[in-house]
Design an enzyme around this catalytic site. Sequence first.
Site, short mmCIF file in Angstrom:
data_model
loop_
_atom_site.label_atom_id
_atom_site.label_comp_id
_atom_site.label_asym_id
_atom_site.label_seq_id
_atom_site.Cartn_x
_atom_site.Cartn_y
_atom_site.Cartn_z
N GLY A 13 1.47 -29.47 32.17
CA GLY A 13 1.76 -29.34 30.74
C GLY A 13 0.70 -30.04 29.91
N GLY A 119 -0.94 -34.31 35.79
CA GLY A 119 0.17 -35.20 36.12
C GLY A 119 0.42 -35.26 37.63
N ASP A 144 5.28 -38.12 30.04
CA ASP A 144 6.47 -38.71 30.67
C ASP A 144 6.22 -40.15 31.16
OD1 ASP A 144 7.47 -36.16 30.29
OD2 ASP A 144 7.13 -35.55 32.38
N ARG A 179 27.36 -39.32 9.95
CA ARG A 179 27.36 -38.49 11.16
C ARG A 179 26.86 -39.23 12.41
NH1 ARG A 179 25.09 -32.96 8.41
NH2 ARG A 179 27.12 -31.96 8.27
N ARG A 293 4.68 -32.98 22.36
CA ARG A 293 3.41 -32.83 23.09
C ARG A 293 2.30 -32.31 22.20
NH1 ARG A 293 5.19 -29.69 28.38
NH2 ARG A 293 3.71 -28.17 27.57
O1 F6P Z 1 5.96 -33.15 32.06
C1 F6P Z 1 5.81 -33.00 30.69
C2 F6P Z 1 6.94 -32.19 30.12
O2 F6P Z 1 6.75 -32.10 28.72
C3 F6P Z 1 8.33 -32.71 30.45
O3 F6P Z 1 8.69 -33.81 29.67
C4 F6P Z 1 9.16 -31.46 30.22
O4 F6P Z 1 10.35 -31.46 30.97
C5 F6P Z 1 8.26 -30.38 30.70
O5 F6P Z 1 6.94 -30.87 30.63
C6 F6P Z 1 8.37 -29.10 29.90
O6 F6P Z 1 7.56 -28.15 30.48
P1 F6P Z 1 7.24 -26.73 29.82
O7 F6P Z 1 6.12 -26.94 28.85
O8 F6P Z 1 6.82 -25.90 30.98
O9 F6P Z 1 8.48 -26.25 29.15
#
Ligand code: F6P
Length: 366
Positions: A13, A119, A144, A179, A293
Amino acid sequence: MSLKRVMVLTGGGDCPGLNAVIRGIVKRAAQEKDWEVVGCIESFNGVLREPTEIVILNEKSVENILAQGGTILGTTNKGGPFEWPVRNADGTWGTVDRSDEMIRKLGYLDIDAVINIGGDGSQRISQRLSKKGLNIVGVPKTIDNDLSMTDYTFGFQTAVQICTEAIDKLVTTAASHNRVFIMEVMGRDAGWIALHSAIAGGADVCIIPEIPYNIDKIKEKIEQRYNKRHGYCIIVIAEGAKPVGGSVTGSATGEVGYQHIKLGGVGEQLAAELKAAGVEHDIRCTILGHLQRGGTPIAFDRVLASEFGVRAMEFVIEGRFGQMVAYHHPDVVGIPLDEAVREQNLVSPTGRLVHSAKGLGITFGD
Ligand code: F6P
């Protein structure tokens, strides 16, 4: 004098800071007379696919990318040299190992060394390729922060900053409407993003995969936060969280060659459980998802990523292969790839940060 060639790629990712690493590698290589840098498009796919997709990287190509999110090389978390997706005769999908073929092809392309920025999954690939004799250096990346051999991965602090700013925003609307707000964040099996942002954002409850939750404890905390109907409560929950005796919430994506179960939905599940347990206040759930991200890396991640890039190139120059660069405060060091991928870095339920969070009154549902 013939030039030596190092190939750089980004895998898994995307993550804020990838471009800063690429820039660091290229800038350091430019100080040598005998190295040139090429980039492989979309992880190893640029070598595995025909026609080959490899680009020359020079100082001009990395101008103005330091602050840019994503990766100029593209990336993927599907497939790879050891598990290349192929369609079987019956129409289903399987995988084949193309690693030997890929290493041969790197030879034809005069690639002397590879830097793999990725990663845990990507570094496992680096380790296996290293065992097959490829000259490879790993650079750890992930929002992560779940790699055990580096104090931090770049991208993590940016994700925490984004989550913290989101909590700051949720507080104002939660307080105005009395809330309960549940904010679901990423992190897979690790609760680092949730824990750091819960502390930084002043949340009331933090639910992480490492501490399975008991719904009654969360309900109890919510009620403490209200005086009759006035009050609000902020709950940060990591996507990999689970109740005591339960399992994670997720599903297969159905995408060919995808390496993971897609986590997500635990926030809504928690909301339903709280309602079922008798919480009468309004509950709303926000899933930050890929916002965590995207965008520009914060300064900490730019510095760490730049240092990783410079050191990775120096490892290549020095012939220190089969290593992953890692941050061990105050140094950037090399860790053998075998060790680098051995264990995940998870939050310790009895560790310093959970202790401090509990000292601030944050409930973990245990
Ligand atoms: O490993 C990074 C991450 O953003 C995780 O936190 C998340 O579960 C995963 O990648 C999501 O992946 P994708 O971009 O394939 O949905």
